[in-house]
Write a protein that holds these residues in place. Sequence first.
Motif, mmCIF file in Angstrom:
data_model
loop_
_atom_site.group_PDB
_atom_site.id
_atom_site.type_symbol
_atom_site.label_atom_id
_atom_site.label_comp_id
_atom_site.label_asym_id
_atom_site.label_seq_id
_atom_site.Cartn_x
_atom_site.Cartn_y
_atom_site.Cartn_z
ATOM 1 N N HIS A 58 0.861 -1.189 0.000
ATOM 2 C CA HIS A 58 0.000 0.000 0.000
ATOM 3 C C HIS A 58 0.896 1.237 0.000
ATOM 4 N N PRO A 59 1.480 1.576 -1.144
ATOM 5 C CA PRO A 59 2.482 2.634 -1.189
ATOM 6 C C PRO A 59 1.984 4.002 -0.708
ATOM 7 N N ALA A 60 0.715 4.327 -0.945
ATOM 8 C CA ALA A 60 0.202 5.615 -0.492
ATOM 9 C C ALA A 60 0.141 5.681 1.036
ATOM 10 N N ILE A 61 -0.300 4.600 1.672
ATOM 11 C CA ILE A 61 -0.350 4.541 3.134
ATOM 12 C C ILE A 61 1.060 4.551 3.701
ATOM 13 N N ARG A 62 1.962 3.838 3.047
ATOM 14 C CA ARG A 62 3.367 3.828 3.481
ATOM 15 C C ARG A 62 3.940 5.233 3.448
ATOM 16 N N GLU A 63 3.734 5.941 2.367
ATOM 17 C CA GLU A 63 4.255 7.296 2.239
ATOM 18 C C GLU A 63 3.624 8.227 3.272
ATOM 19 N N ALA A 64 2.353 8.059 3.512
ATOM 20 C CA ALA A 64 1.653 8.928 4.460
ATOM 21 C C ALA A 64 2.211 8.781 5.872
ATOM 22 N N ASN A 65 2.399 7.566 6.291
ATOM 23 C CA ASN A 65 2.921 7.350 7.650
ATOM 24 C C ASN A 65 4.382 7.750 7.768
#
Length: 210
Positions: free
Chosen positions: A203-210
């Motif tokens: 989940h690259p978007a969630i990874r980047e967000a965190n």
Amino acid sequence: MVSQSEGSRHNKPKQSLDAVTIRLCGDSGDGMQLVGTQFSNASALFGNDISTLPDYPSEIRAPAGTLLGVSGFQIRFSSKNIYTPGDIVDALVAMNPAAFRTNLGDLKEGGVLIVNEDEFAGMNLKKAGYETSPLEDSSLARKYALHRVRITTMNREALADLNLGAKATDRCKNFFALGLVYWLYGRPMEPTLEWIDEKFAKHPAIREAN
């Protein structure tokens, strides 16, 4: 040695402390257990001795914002051997009024108090039993090192370009709060960044967000 940083990003005098006790608290869905565990892991890898105390809510998924739904995680870390998670708290992070009300009594006088100012309004205050915001009490800033941080707003602004949606964005504010405490106590972020990369690899978007 454990350290505490003060001042601007480019000018951070450090104070050496023998031991520190931190408590992070918020709603049961705010992820305080998760970020508390991450802080503990980072401190252990840094070479500190640690003792932890998870504090789960008194009810399973009590209504959000209520006193019964508060969840917390306490960490004591030191350059020496320690055997308990501590009684008096040196630093308290309160994500909402309910967490503030149920935990403030354990914060030592002069201790660091970080609050998510965005949540101290409307129904959140009423659910915690406040008619007006306790942050407006001038004695609070005299008794503690109070930091009113707009965590919800700043987290949303930081993630605006990722288009995650409101719910997914707000779920990242626990890592925003963790970042503040990492900075304050000079913890290395690399172990947590590696954990995030692995946890959210699909989940690259969630990874980047965190």
